[in-house]
Design an enzyme around this catalytic site. Structure first.
Site, PDB file in Angstrom:
ATOM      1  N   SER A 104       0.737  -1.146   0.053  1.00 25.44           N
ATOM      2  CA  SER A 104       0.019   0.032  -0.016  1.00 25.44           C
ATOM      3  C   SER A 104       0.783   1.222  -0.074  1.00 25.44           C
ATOM      4  O   SER A 104       2.044   1.126   0.033  1.00 25.44           O
ATOM      5  CB  SER A 104      -0.716   0.081   1.291  1.00 25.44           C
ATOM      6  OG  SER A 104      -0.041   0.321   2.301  1.00 25.44           O
ATOM      7  N   LYS A 105       0.275   2.432   0.036  1.00 26.98           N
ATOM      8  CA  LYS A 105       0.935   3.572  -0.028  1.00 26.98           C
ATOM      9  C   LYS A 105       1.890   3.752   0.984  1.00 26.98           C
ATOM     10  O   LYS A 105       2.977   4.552   0.879  1.00 26.98           O
ATOM     11  CB  LYS A 105       0.184   4.898   0.085  1.00 26.98           C
ATOM     12  CG  LYS A 105      -0.865   4.983  -1.210  1.00 26.98           C
ATOM     13  CD  LYS A 105      -1.027   6.542  -1.427  1.00 26.98           C
ATOM     14  CE  LYS A 105      -1.611   6.668  -2.840  1.00 26.98           C
ATOM     15  NZ  LYS A 105      -2.968   5.949  -3.255  1.00 26.98           N
ATOM     16  N   ARG A 106       1.818   3.126   2.307  1.00 26.14           N
ATOM     17  CA  ARG A 106       2.735   3.103   3.499  1.00 26.14           C
ATOM     18  C   ARG A 106       4.182   2.698   2.960  1.00 26.14           C
ATOM     19  O   ARG A 106       5.192   2.882   3.296  1.00 26.14           O
ATOM     20  CB  ARG A 106       2.287   2.105   4.502  1.00 26.14           C
ATOM     21  CG  ARG A 106       1.315   2.788   5.422  1.00 26.14           C
ATOM     22  CD  ARG A 106       0.647   1.691   6.248  1.00 26.14           C
ATOM     23  NE  ARG A 106       0.333   0.326   5.959  1.00 26.14           N
ATOM     24  CZ  ARG A 106       1.149  -0.768   5.911  1.00 26.14           C
ATOM     25  NH1 ARG A 106       2.049  -0.901   6.559  1.00 26.14           N
ATOM     26  NH2 ARG A 106       0.484  -1.873   5.527  1.00 26.14           N
TER      27      ARG A 106
END
Ligand code: GLU
Length: 465
Positions: free
Chosen positions: A238-240
């Protein structure tokens, strides 16, 4: 055997990310490997979240990767009449029915089921009511109540779901618009899709979709559900995890062939081979070698693979690819021959095109200052003395001729009793501003006579100050 036909059907509600790009690639590779057809379709029935500029960004990303399609792009939003026709057919044949249960009541029943620890399935209130169309009514599929829905997943093996766990799916909303399940199945039927390769987040949708195929009297296609892509922390990507959009990597200076190579290896393997060209992949891709465990996206591995691809890419092409990265830095190299020669000197040690552009800057721009540590260590009074001797030995010498430059260095070595390495260190800092650079003779050749002399003089003056 029927000719293979695969598809990539993104919803244009976001840019193309790593997982989606891998799905696109696997479908494309399988179609190309089998001499089949690849369809591109946009699942844009969510009119609020779907955006035309996102369609464009997905198209750009596919173009960049070299994934081309034989049919499409088709837009689901332009096929609403087809879905309505199939819904009507299901209603006419008794395989679907109108349901007037209100969202509030359904919600209450779902909550109550959850509270009891039951699966919150539709209880079939309207199933036998034989209702006609009315405002607010949805259309539900009449699913089998007993038995099981079974399919042979090409990655996961046989998957059986008791039909008692599948409720009567909504196929058309009260405004007549199709739900995802109906649209996807109708599209795959009417487009003649033979193989569906997609992320395993869709496994639980598959039995429902198979029931729809059967209700429409069509044999379902072959399914291959590919495990999700994880980050290096083994959590779902994910964006993390930083950049996850494919085009971010284009901006960072990853070559498209390296990205394709990396995406292919995220969940597919061919022995222990790591480096693949596109042709290689088309030649070797198979569903059997899709792995059962999740692929881990490791940006460091991508960089290493990119370095391998940069090393094996023809210099002329690299020169073209690095141009926008140079322009971004205010450099417009007019002389193509010189650019190609310059690229050749940094090609072996560049992990990305961005890094390559950085490494090329000293050929084109006067650097502002010297790397601090390098200057302290090498731009010393001794360094100044050796560089002055070298500047004198280079008088009348053509620095693009390695033999003449070698002779000049030899002269200074004889005069000072120092080795080549010792004398080359301050010269390197003088010419490039840094202590790490391409080889002395090649960098002098590309810099040329004027710049070499000017930069030696500049460094000697700098030390004098
Ligand atoms: N539009 C769906 C998605 O983006 C496609 C699912 C499918 O492949 O059936 O996940």
């Amino acid at each position: 055997m029927k000719k293979v036909k695969t598809r990539f059907p993104p919803s244009p509600t976001g840019t193309l990310h790593i997982g989606g790009a891998r799905t696109a690639l696997f479908n494309w590779l399988y179609a190309r490997h089998m001499g089949g057809t690849f369809v591109f379709r946009l699942e844009d029935t969510d009119r609020v979240r779907s955006k035309e500029e996102l369609v464009q960004s997905i198209v750009d990303a596919l173009n960049w990767l070299g994934i081309d399609w034989d049919e499409g792009p088709f837009y689901q939003s332009q096929r609403l009449d087809v879905y309505a026709e199939y819904t009507q057919r299901l209603l006419d044949e008794g395989n679907a029915y109108y349901c007037t249960c209100s969202p509030e009541v359904l919600n209450e029943k779902r909550e109550a089921a959850r509270a009891r620890g039951d699966n919150p399935l539709y209880d079939g209130t309207c199933r036998e009511k034989d209702l006609g169309p009315s405002p607010g009514a949805v259309v539900r599929l009449r699913s089998p109540r007993t038995g099981a829905t079974v399919f042979e997943d090409q990655v996961k093996g046989p998957i059986a779901t008791p039909n008692s766990q599948l409720d009567d799916l909504v196929i058309a909303r009260s405004d007549g618009s199709p739900t995802y399940h109906l649209a996807v199945v109708v599209d795959d039927i009417t487009m003649g899709i033979t193989h569906i390769i997609r992320g395993d987040d869709h496994v639980s949708n598959t039995p429902r979709q198979i029931i729809l195929y059967r209700a429409l009297g069509v044999e379902p296609p072959v399914f291959a559900h590919v495990p999700m892509v994880l980050g290096t922390d083994k959590k779902r990507l994910s964006k993390r995890h930083g950049a996850t959009a494919v085009t971010d990597y284009q901006g960072l200076g990853i070559l498209p062939e390296a990205m394709v190579n990396y995406l292919a290896r995220l969940g597919w393997s061919h022995g222990d081979q790591e480096f693949f060209t596109l042709d290689d992949l088309v030649d070797k891709f198979s569903l059997e070698n899709i792995g059962k465990s999740a692929g881990v996206f490791d940006p460091a591995r991508l960089l290493d693979l990119n370095a391998d691809h940069i090393r094996s890419t023809d210099t002329y092409r690299l020169a073209n690819l690095v141009l926008p990265h140079l322009e971004k830095r205010g450099v417009v190299p007019g002389d193509n021959k010189r650019l190609i020669e310059a690229v050749e000197t940094v090609q072996p040690r560049s992990k990305t095109l961005e890094e390559m552009a950085e490494g090329l800057l000293f050929y084109y721009k006067e650097f502002e200052g010297y790397e601090e540590k390098a200057a302290k260590k090498f731009l010393t009074p001794d360094g100044a003395k050796w560089m002055s001797l070298l500047a004198r030995a280079l008088e009348g010498v053509d620095v693009t001729d390695q033999y003449q430059v070698e002779a000049a260095f030899q002269k200074v070595m004889d005069e000072t009793g120092q080795g080549f390495g010792k004398i080359a260190q301050p010269v390197r800092v003088a010419l490039t501003g840094k202590s790490a650079s391409p080889g002395m003779f090649e960098l002098m050749r590309v810099l040329g006579n004027d710049l070499v002399r000017a930069r030696l003089a500049r460094a000697i003056a700098h030390i004098g100050d």
